[in-house]
Design an enzyme around this catalytic site. Structure first.
Site, mmCIF file in Angstrom:
data_model
loop_
_atom_site.group_PDB
_atom_site.id
_atom_site.type_symbol
_atom_site.label_atom_id
_atom_site.label_comp_id
_atom_site.label_asym_id
_atom_site.label_seq_id
_atom_site.Cartn_x
_atom_site.Cartn_y
_atom_site.Cartn_z
ATOM 1 N N GLU A 1 -3.711 3.886 1.347
ATOM 2 C CA GLU A 1 -4.136 4.195 2.474
ATOM 3 C C GLU A 1 -4.607 5.391 2.720
ATOM 4 O O GLU A 1 -3.550 6.453 2.603
ATOM 5 C CB GLU A 1 -3.031 3.513 3.530
ATOM 6 C CG GLU A 1 -3.445 3.895 5.079
ATOM 7 C CD GLU A 1 -2.242 3.615 5.905
ATOM 8 O OE1 GLU A 1 -1.906 4.345 6.824
ATOM 9 O OE2 GLU A 1 -1.740 2.493 5.570
ATOM 10 N N GLU B 1 -0.445 10.500 -11.244
ATOM 11 C CA GLU B 1 -0.108 10.614 -12.653
ATOM 12 C C GLU B 1 -1.221 9.616 -13.164
ATOM 13 O O GLU B 1 -1.303 8.481 -12.734
ATOM 14 C CB GLU B 1 1.188 9.856 -12.789
ATOM 15 C CG GLU B 1 1.580 9.950 -14.279
ATOM 16 C CD GLU B 1 2.983 9.501 -14.741
ATOM 17 O OE1 GLU B 1 3.375 9.224 -15.738
ATOM 18 O OE2 GLU B 1 3.604 9.102 -13.402
ATOM 19 N N HIS C 1 0.867 -1.253 0.015
ATOM 20 C CA HIS C 1 -0.001 -0.060 0.093
ATOM 21 C C HIS C 1 0.804 1.249 -0.084
ATOM 22 O O HIS C 1 2.137 1.172 0.328
ATOM 23 C CB HIS C 1 -0.919 0.081 1.219
ATOM 24 C CG HIS C 1 -0.652 0.330 2.523
ATOM 25 N ND1 HIS C 1 0.176 -0.678 3.362
ATOM 26 C CD2 HIS C 1 -0.156 1.300 3.186
ATOM 27 C CE1 HIS C 1 0.764 -0.349 4.389
ATOM 28 N NE2 HIS C 1 0.600 0.979 4.590
ATOM 29 N N HIS D 1 4.800 11.157 -6.367
ATOM 30 C CA HIS D 1 3.553 10.886 -6.749
ATOM 31 C C HIS D 1 3.185 9.492 -7.050
ATOM 32 O O HIS D 1 3.920 8.548 -6.947
ATOM 33 C CB HIS D 1 3.363 11.681 -8.208
ATOM 34 C CG HIS D 1 4.125 10.914 -9.415
ATOM 35 N ND1 HIS D 1 5.279 11.114 -9.534
ATOM 36 C CD2 HIS D 1 3.708 10.039 -10.249
ATOM 37 C CE1 HIS D 1 5.782 10.613 -10.714
ATOM 38 N NE2 HIS D 1 4.856 9.765 -10.868
#
Length: 125
Positions: free
Chosen positions: A58, A120, A9, A77
């Site tokens: 998360e 992105e 995550h 990002h």
């Protein structure tokens, strides 16, 4: 011993949890797959999934947090690949007003979430 890691995550801390959940649902189709609430309710963790992979985003909400998070120079990002007509997805993001950067030569663009994190957007290969 050889260590073999795998992605699980990625975390973003958010100010308005419900606004962030709604944004990720509308912009990227992500849905809540798990939630953890601290026994004293000082924080809530919400995990969003794409329904295709085990990787989750998360979202962390901290009850006592005041003010926006300092995202530094924003050089990090998250990247998501979107299915379907890439130009229709881009147009939806344009209508939402969340596109913050486009590079048409490279065929990519970025959207910004309610807290200013950049995501992105690429088409599925």
């Amino acid at each position: 011993m050889e260590i073999k890691g795998r992605f699980d995550h990625f975390n973003f801390n958010v100010i308005d949890l419900e606004a962030s959940i709604a944004f990720y649902g509308k912009a990227l189709g992500l849905k809540e797959v798990k939630r953890k609430v601290a026994p004293d309710e000082t924080f809530i963790l919400v995990y969003l999934g794409d329904g295709k992979t085990d990787f989750t985003l998360e979202l962390t909400w901290l009850r006592d947090r005041e003010g926006a998070y300092d995202l530094g120079e924003g050089e990090f990002h998250l990247c998501l690949r979107v299915e379907g007509d890439y130009e229709q997805v881009r147009e939806q993001h344009r209508k939402m007003g969340c596109i913050c950067y486009e590079n048409t030569e490279m065929g990519l663009y970025f959207i910004s979430d309610p807290d200013g994190y950049w995501i992105e957007i690429l088409p599925v290969k």
